[in-house]
Motif scaffolding. Structure first.
Motif, PDB file in Angstrom:
ATOM      1  N   ASP A 240       0.849  -1.185   0.000  1.00 39.95           N
ATOM      2  CA  ASP A 240       0.000   0.000   0.000  1.00 39.95           C
ATOM      3  C   ASP A 240       0.891   1.243   0.000  1.00 39.95           C
ATOM      4  O   ASP A 240       2.128   1.142   0.095  1.00 39.95           O
ATOM      5  CB  ASP A 240      -0.977  -0.007   1.180  1.00 39.95           C
ATOM      6  N   LEU A 241       0.272   2.407  -0.119  1.00 38.67           N
ATOM      7  CA  LEU A 241       1.069   3.624  -0.307  1.00 38.67           C
ATOM      8  C   LEU A 241       1.944   3.937   0.903  1.00 38.67           C
ATOM      9  O   LEU A 241       3.057   4.444   0.741  1.00 38.67           O
ATOM     10  CB  LEU A 241       0.162   4.810  -0.623  1.00 38.67           C
ATOM     11  N   ARG A 242       1.484   3.625   2.101  1.00 37.81           N
ATOM     12  CA  ARG A 242       2.325   3.868   3.278  1.00 37.81           C
ATOM     13  C   ARG A 242       3.614   3.049   3.195  1.00 37.81           C
ATOM     14  O   ARG A 242       4.694   3.539   3.536  1.00 37.81           O
ATOM     15  CB  ARG A 242       1.564   3.538   4.559  1.00 37.81           C
ATOM     16  N   GLN A 243       3.511   1.819   2.724  1.00 38.63           N
ATOM     17  CA  GLN A 243       4.702   0.982   2.588  1.00 38.63           C
ATOM     18  C   GLN A 243       5.621   1.518   1.490  1.00 38.63           C
ATOM     19  O   GLN A 243       6.847   1.496   1.637  1.00 38.63           O
ATOM     20  CB  GLN A 243       4.296  -0.457   2.288  1.00 38.63           C
ATOM     21  N   VAL A 244       5.030   1.999   0.417  1.00 41.29           N
ATOM     22  CA  VAL A 244       5.821   2.585  -0.667  1.00 41.29           C
ATOM     23  C   VAL A 244       6.568   3.813  -0.155  1.00 41.29           C
ATOM     24  O   VAL A 244       7.773   3.979  -0.402  1.00 41.29           O
ATOM     25  CB  VAL A 244       4.928   2.958  -1.867  1.00 41.29           C
ATOM     26  N   VAL A 245       5.853   4.674   0.568  1.00 41.01           N
ATOM     27  CA  VAL A 245       6.469   5.897   1.092  1.00 41.01           C
ATOM     28  C   VAL A 245       7.578   5.564   2.084  1.00 41.01           C
ATOM     29  O   VAL A 245       8.654   6.196   2.083  1.00 41.01           O
ATOM     30  CB  VAL A 245       5.401   6.795   1.749  1.00 41.01           C
ATOM     31  N   ALA A 246       7.363   4.576   2.937  1.00 41.45           N
ATOM     32  CA  ALA A 246       8.389   4.193   3.908  1.00 41.45           C
ATOM     33  C   ALA A 246       9.673   3.750   3.201  1.00 41.45           C
ATOM     34  O   ALA A 246      10.785   4.133   3.602  1.00 41.45           O
ATOM     35  CB  ALA A 246       7.871   3.088   4.818  1.00 41.45           C
ATOM     36  N   LYS A 247       9.531   2.967   2.140  1.00 41.23           N
ATOM     37  CA  LYS A 247      10.704   2.530   1.379  1.00 41.23           C
ATOM     38  C   LYS A 247      11.358   3.714   0.666  1.00 41.23           C
ATOM     39  O   LYS A 247      12.593   3.832   0.618  1.00 41.23           O
ATOM     40  CB  LYS A 247      10.299   1.458   0.359  1.00 41.23           C
ATOM     41  N   LEU A 248      10.524   4.586   0.106  1.00 40.74           N
ATOM     42  CA  LEU A 248      11.033   5.763  -0.588  1.00 40.74           C
ATOM     43  C   LEU A 248      11.890   6.610   0.346  1.00 40.74           C
ATOM     44  O   LEU A 248      13.007   7.024  -0.009  1.00 40.74           O
ATOM     45  CB  LEU A 248       9.854   6.580  -1.124  1.00 40.74           C
ATOM     46  N   LEU A 249      11.379   6.875   1.553  1.00 42.10           N
ATOM     47  CA  LEU A 249      12.095   7.745   2.484  1.00 42.10           C
ATOM     48  C   LEU A 249      13.300   7.044   3.096  1.00 42.10           C
ATOM     49  O   LEU A 249      14.341   7.675   3.314  1.00 42.10           O
ATOM     50  CB  LEU A 249      11.148   8.225   3.582  1.00 42.10           C
ATOM     51  N   TYR A 250      13.181   5.760   3.368  1.00 43.91           N
ATOM     52  CA  TYR A 250      14.296   5.043   3.986  1.00 43.91           C
ATOM     53  C   TYR A 250      15.493   4.970   3.045  1.00 43.91           C
ATOM     54  O   TYR A 250      16.630   5.227   3.438  1.00 43.91           O
ATOM     55  CB  TYR A 250      13.861   3.634   4.392  1.00 43.91           C
ATOM     56  N   TYR A 251      15.230   4.615   1.791  1.00 40.22           N
ATOM     57  CA  TYR A 251      16.321   4.455   0.823  1.00 40.22           C
ATOM     58  C   TYR A 251      16.611   5.727   0.037  1.00 40.22           C
ATOM     59  O   TYR A 251      17.557   5.763  -0.748  1.00 40.22           O
ATOM     60  CB  TYR A 251      16.002   3.318  -0.142  1.00 40.22           C
ATOM     61  N   SER A 252      15.780   6.760   0.229  1.00 38.90           N
ATOM     62  CA  SER A 252      15.902   8.020  -0.511  1.00 38.90           C
ATOM     63  C   SER A 252      16.001   7.740  -2.011  1.00 38.90           C
ATOM     64  O   SER A 252      16.866   8.274  -2.714  1.00 38.90           O
ATOM     65  CB  SER A 252      17.119   8.821  -0.038  1.00 38.90           C
ATOM     66  N   ASN A 253      15.082   6.924  -2.488  1.00 38.98           N
ATOM     67  CA  ASN A 253      15.144   6.446  -3.870  1.00 38.98           C
ATOM     68  C   ASN A 253      14.560   7.475  -4.834  1.00 38.98           C
ATOM     69  O   ASN A 253      13.356   7.761  -4.809  1.00 38.98           O
ATOM     70  CB  ASN A 253      14.380   5.114  -3.972  1.00 38.98           C
ATOM     71  N   ASN A 254      15.411   8.030  -5.690  1.00 38.58           N
ATOM     72  CA  ASN A 254      14.983   9.071  -6.627  1.00 38.58           C
ATOM     73  C   ASN A 254      13.982   8.542  -7.648  1.00 38.58           C
ATOM     74  O   ASN A 254      13.015   9.225  -8.002  1.00 38.58           O
ATOM     75  CB  ASN A 254      16.200   9.658  -7.354  1.00 38.58           C
ATOM     76  N   GLN A 318       4.641  19.868   9.573  1.00 37.37           N
ATOM     77  CA  GLN A 318       3.471  19.902  10.453  1.00 37.37           C
ATOM     78  C   GLN A 318       2.330  19.076   9.866  1.00 37.37           C
ATOM     79  O   GLN A 318       1.620  18.369  10.591  1.00 37.37           O
ATOM     80  CB  GLN A 318       3.052  21.357  10.698  1.00 37.37           C
ATOM     81  N   ALA A 319       2.182  19.126   8.544  1.00 36.54           N
ATOM     82  CA  ALA A 319       1.146  18.323   7.883  1.00 36.54           C
ATOM     83  C   ALA A 319       1.529  16.850   7.837  1.00 36.54           C
ATOM     84  O   ALA A 319       0.652  15.968   7.849  1.00 36.54           O
ATOM     85  CB  ALA A 319       0.906  18.849   6.468  1.00 36.54           C
ATOM     86  N   PHE A 320       2.823  16.559   7.796  1.00 35.23           N
ATOM     87  CA  PHE A 320       3.308  15.181   7.692  1.00 35.23           C
ATOM     88  C   PHE A 320       3.362  14.485   9.052  1.00 35.23           C
ATOM     89  O   PHE A 320       3.567  13.268   9.118  1.00 35.23           O
ATOM     90  CB  PHE A 320       4.707  15.178   7.055  1.00 35.23           C
ATOM     91  N   LYS A 321       3.149  15.224  10.121  1.00 39.81           N
ATOM     92  CA  LYS A 321       3.317  14.670  11.468  1.00 39.81           C
ATOM     93  C   LYS A 321       2.550  13.363  11.695  1.00 39.81           C
ATOM     94  O   LYS A 321       3.087  12.432  12.313  1.00 39.81           O
ATOM     95  CB  LYS A 321       2.927  15.708  12.519  1.00 39.81           C
ATOM     96  N   PRO A 322       1.317  13.213  11.199  1.00 41.00           N
ATOM     97  CA  PRO A 322       0.635  11.920  11.398  1.00 41.00           C
ATOM     98  C   PRO A 322       1.350  10.740  10.737  1.00 41.00           C
ATOM     99  O   PRO A 322       1.091   9.585  11.095  1.00 41.00           O
ATOM    100  CB  PRO A 322      -0.735  12.151  10.742  1.00 41.00           C
ATOM    101  N   HIS A 323       2.253  11.035   9.807  1.00 42.60           N
ATOM    102  CA  HIS A 323       2.977   9.984   9.073  1.00 42.60           C
ATOM    103  C   HIS A 323       4.450   9.922   9.481  1.00 42.60           C
ATOM    104  O   HIS A 323       5.241   9.280   8.790  1.00 42.60           O
ATOM    105  CB  HIS A 323       2.878  10.243   7.574  1.00 42.60           C
ATOM    106  N   HIS A 324       4.813  10.575  10.568  1.00 45.47           N
ATOM    107  CA  HIS A 324       6.237  10.700  10.906  1.00 45.47           C
ATOM    108  C   HIS A 324       6.915   9.344  11.080  1.00 45.47           C
ATOM    109  O   HIS A 324       8.114   9.205  10.855  1.00 45.47           O
ATOM    110  CB  HIS A 324       6.410  11.524  12.189  1.00 45.47           C
ATOM    111  N   GLY A 325       6.145   8.314  11.450  1.00 43.45           N
ATOM    112  CA  GLY A 325       6.725   6.994  11.646  1.00 43.45           C
ATOM    113  C   GLY A 325       7.232   6.346  10.374  1.00 43.45           C
ATOM    114  O   GLY A 325       7.906   5.312  10.431  1.00 43.45           O
ATOM    115  N   LEU A 326       6.937   6.952   9.219  1.00 46.08           N
ATOM    116  CA  LEU A 326       7.430   6.426   7.944  1.00 46.08           C
ATOM    117  C   LEU A 326       8.857   6.882   7.652  1.00 46.08           C
ATOM    118  O   LEU A 326       9.487   6.390   6.717  1.00 46.08           O
ATOM    119  CB  LEU A 326       6.511   6.872   6.802  1.00 46.08           C
ATOM    120  N   MET A 327       9.369   7.814   8.461  1.00 48.19           N
ATOM    121  CA  MET A 327      10.723   8.333   8.247  1.00 48.19           C
ATOM    122  C   MET A 327      11.749   7.450   8.962  1.00 48.19           C
ATOM    123  O   MET A 327      11.416   6.645   9.833  1.00 48.19           O
ATOM    124  CB  MET A 327      10.824   9.779   8.759  1.00 48.19           C
ATOM    125  N   ARG A 328      12.988   7.620   8.568  1.00 50.39           N
ATOM    126  CA  ARG A 328      14.084   6.966   9.295  1.00 50.39           C
ATOM    127  C   ARG A 328      14.064   7.432  10.747  1.00 50.39           C
ATOM    128  O   ARG A 328      13.752   8.591  11.031  1.00 50.39           O
ATOM    129  CB  ARG A 328      15.439   7.324   8.679  1.00 50.39           C
TER     130      ARG A 328
END
Length: 389
Positions: A240-254, A318-328
């Motif tokens: 799902d998109l949360r998993q995609v975003v987590a991978k995107l942010l973790y690996y910083s994949n362009n 501030q808008a991303f705060k509910p999703h902060h757990g997706l970051m490293r």
């Protein structure tokens, strides 16, 4: 404190409730580098939704050609292609089909020839092209086997090519070997050339279908889906998109970031997706957040023309705060970094002992200047901050 820090840096730190605890050059525009990925992720979550899954369509035409229509999935890898091929086999067997003609690939959901600003046409994976139908991040990973030879030179022209795949689940199909031969390397991960993305995916599907016992003509061509083609099924990515975003942010994949950027264009503005349409969606989202100083050319941070101020980046956080757990996360800090030549950036949230989040932005656009000293100063402010009653 401000005099002690890098003079040209942009800095802002806020309390959990939003009060500004420190700022410097907070309204000046800076190159954000990869920290802009947070905005790309936020925009995708807003418009596509957390439960969004990428899909890829599989159709048969009246001549029994298999057509594959991509819609931007950035995580279509050999593992998924193997699973899809097994499913195709079951559908074909149910319809008493054991042989298909050509494999036809359709990448028309994205405009042909999109070049991401900031890419340099190098052999580095971060220069991988985007594509509506893509496989393995539009890269080929390989290594050399056999007797070791001195130096870094690839096998000589006309000699045997002892290359094998560096990925257990990915076959090194002949199409890939031709690309490797032209790269002049013994091993590594190289990006596909523009125009070959969908074709490479087609060759991988052909290989896996053959392994499943489905015979093909082994001919892969580019062709768009027609109204008369029959949909066999739509593959739904397991992520799902949360998993995609987590991978995107973790690996910083362009590559992943710009696949998302163009998917936003596709879903919000219609096919074919273009960078211009993606920019339109991004700017509309920025305006809804009260951001007026954003300039964006693409969604990964590769472009040195991207600009935003620390104060506007704070609005994004501030808008991303509910999703902060997706970051490293490391040592009480959720964060995203960015690096280009002469650019060091970092943003995220410091977390105190009570679990409260303090959003911060650090942007340094100066040669040979880092931000570690700045980060330590901000962390000290967080430790010493007392909630006013």
């Amino acid at each position: 404190m401000a005099r002690e820090l890098t003079p040209g840096a942009g800095i802002i730190l806020a309390a959990p409730e939003g009060e500004i605890l420190f700022e410097k050059n907070a309204t000046r525009q800076f190159i954000p580098a990869s920290t802009i990925k947070v905005f790309t992720a936020l925009t995708a979550l807003k418009y596509l939704g957390e439960n969004f899954h990428f899909t890829t369509d599989f159709l048969l035409d009246k001549h029994l050609n298999l057509k594959i229509r991509g819609q931007g999935d950035p995580l279509l890898t050999s593992r998924e292609i193997r699973t899809v091929s097994t499913h195709i086999k079951k559908i074909l067997q149910k319809n008493h089909i054991s042989h298909i003609q050509q494999i036809m690939v359709d990448g028309s959901a994205f405009k042909k020839g999109i070049v991401i600003p900031g890419t340099g046409g190098s052999k580095n994976p971060y220069d991988a092209p985007v594509g509506a139908l893509s496989a393995n991040f539009n890269t080929i990973s390989f290594k050399t086997t056999g007797p070791k030879s001195g130096g870094d030179a690839p096998p000589a022209a006309g000699s045997a090519t002892p290359w094998i795949s560096a990925e257990k689940e990915t076959p090194l199909v002949p199409f890939a070997r031709e690309i490797i031969a032209g790269a002049g390397m013994k091993s590594g991960r190289i990006p596909l050339a523009h125009g070959t993305q969908a074709l490479y995916a087609g060759h991988l599907f052909t290989w896996f279908l053959e392994k499943e016992g489905i015979k093909t003509e082994k001919t892969i061509t580019m062709a768009e889906v027609n109204a008369g083609d029959r949909l066999m099924f739509a593959w739904r990515s397991p992520y799902d998109l949360r998993q995609v975003v987590a991978k995107l942010l973790y690996y910083s994949n362009n590559f992943m970031a710009n696949q998302l950027f163009l998917t936003l264009a596709l879903k919000q503005e219609g096919a074919p997706a273009t960078l211009e349409k993606g920019i339109k969606v991004a700017m509309a989202h920025a305006a809804s957040l009260g951001i007026k100083d954003l300039f964006i050319e693409e969604g990964s941070g590769l472009s040195r023309q991207n600009r935003i101020s620390p104060r506007s980046m704070l609005r994004i956080l501030q808008a991303f705060k509910p999703h902060h757990g997706l970051m490293r996360y490391e040592k009480n800090e959720y964060y995203k970094t960015g690096t280009l030549q002469g650019v060091r950036t970092r943003c995220g949230y410091f977390q105190n002992r009570q679990g409260e989040l303090y959003p911060f932005v650090i942007m340094v656009n100066q040669e040979n200047k880092g931000y570690e000293k700045i980060k330590k100063k901000l962390q000290k402010i967080v430790r010493e901050w007392k909630i006013k009653g």
